[in-house]
Scaffold this motif. Structure first.
Motif, PDB file in Angstrom:
ATOM      1  N   ALA A 131       0.831  -1.206   0.000  1.00  0.00           N
ATOM      2  CA  ALA A 131       0.000   0.000   0.000  1.00  0.00           C
ATOM      3  C   ALA A 131       0.867   1.258   0.000  1.00  0.00           C
ATOM      4  N   GLY A 212      -5.062   1.873   5.858  1.00  0.00           N
ATOM      5  CA  GLY A 212      -4.932   2.288   4.477  1.00  0.00           C
ATOM      6  C   GLY A 212      -4.397   3.699   4.344  1.00  0.00           C
ATOM      7  N   THR A 244      -5.985   0.404   0.010  1.00  0.00           N
ATOM      8  CA  THR A 244      -6.275  -0.497   1.127  1.00  0.00           C
ATOM      9  C   THR A 244      -5.355  -1.714   1.075  1.00  0.00           C
ATOM     10  N   PRO A 245      -4.570  -1.966   2.123  1.00  0.00           N
ATOM     11  CA  PRO A 245      -3.718  -3.167   2.121  1.00  0.00           C
ATOM     12  C   PRO A 245      -4.557  -4.437   2.185  1.00  0.00           C
ATOM     13  N   CYS A 251      -2.440  -4.794  -2.414  1.00  0.00           N
ATOM     14  CA  CYS A 251      -3.401  -3.776  -1.983  1.00  0.00           C
ATOM     15  C   CYS A 251      -4.457  -3.589  -3.068  1.00  0.00           C
TER      16      CYS A 251
END
Length: 308
Positions: A131, A212, A244-245, A251
């Protein structure tokens, strides 16, 4: 496509100006993603954006409409952007397209807002990079990087001033419209304030996500970027990304944008014509496709640059 996402040596990183003046535009203060989030809070009887709105249990503050300063407004725009991006699969927007570059690439949804603005939400569900790597490339606003990825959408980008290491004032010139009569109109530009925010450990502050990165941009008026007679100043209500991971090395990336063409397109007569001919929906469709294609190029660049 190989793109250097590092900004450590970027020329714009050294651009500084003490206390640059700026003010959010009125439309940026009242955009669709903020309205969407207000619906989620139960401020409207029924949300026009999602079929089954979630229960309003996350927000600690009374209302996003009580923000009184530009700093507060930017926080609330960030919350609305994050929520809209997070709700991508539930968004009930009439238009749906996908990237033309890859059959399993990013998708996008879009609609024409009541005032004629385009609302576009596009998502790349998985990118094989961290991310932080994705956010670094999105925050690299050098033309050599930005135009390779977003060449369908923008012709020029310049970081005019840095408010802080996490906030900068930027000038964008959009690419010429491709559809119908709009292709012969004047080029559009915009002045925006861009902010980068790490949402980790910020869940209690009202953000509807736990982890995130958010990059959010909104239109401003500033003496640093005066209106030019050569361009129509576009109404960039919101433009941003939620990264967002998914795992340690992957991500998702979601783009949220709402903007208006302004100029002659703001005329009620022109808007009626566009609605009757369907040209407004076609323009939004093409723009949504360009957003999805940009995300596909971003994915390719990130995966080519990602570490082992």
């Amino acid at each position: 496509m190989k793109v250097n996402y590092s900004v450590s040596s970027a020329s714009h990183a050294s651009k500084r100006q003490a206390k640059p003046d700026y003010e959010l535009s009125e439309s940026a203060r009242r955009n669709s993603v903020m309205s969407h989030f207000a619906d989620y809070q139960g401020k409207s009887e029924k949300s026009p954006y999602i079929k089954d709105a979630a229960n309003p249990v996350l927000l600690k503050r009374d209302s996003i409409l009580k923000a009184t300063s530009d700093v507060d407004h930017q926080k609330e725009i960030r919350k609305g952007l994050a929520f809209t991006a997070q709700q991508y699969d539930k968004l009930d927007l009439p238009g749906k397209v996908s990237s033309k570059q890859a059959s399993n690439g990013p998708h996008a949804k879009y609609k024409i807002s009541d005032d004629g603005s385009m609302l576009i939400v596009s998502k790349c569900r998985e990118v094989a990079c961290t991310a932080l790597e994705a956010t670094a490339m999105l925050w690299d606003h050098r033309e050599e990087t930005a135009l390779k990825i977003w060449k369908d959408l923008i012709d020029h980008v310049d970081v005019v001033a840095e408010v802080s290491p996490l906030q900068r004032i930027m000038y964008l010139r959009y690419a010429q419209p491709k559809v119908g009569c709009s292709g012969k109109t004047s080029a559009r530009d915009t002045a925006i304030i861009a902010s980068k925010f790490d949402v980790s450990n910020s869940f209690a502050d009202g953000l509807p996500i736990k982890d995130g990165q958010i990059i959010s941009c909104s239109a401003i008026t500033t003496s640093l970027i005066p209106v030019s007679s050569q361009y129509v100043r576009s109404d960039t209500k919101v433009l941003g990304f939620l990264v967002t991971p998914l795992t340690k090395n992957s991500c998702s990336i979601t783009l949220v944008a709402e903007f208006g063409m302004q100029g002659a397109f703001k005329s009620p007569i022109t808007q009626v014509f566009l609605r009757c001919t369907g040209m407004n929906k076609l323009a939004a469709q093409v723009c949504a496709e360009d957003c999805a294609s940009g995300l596909q190029r971003l994915k390719e660049a990130l995966e080519a640059s990602a570490g082992p």
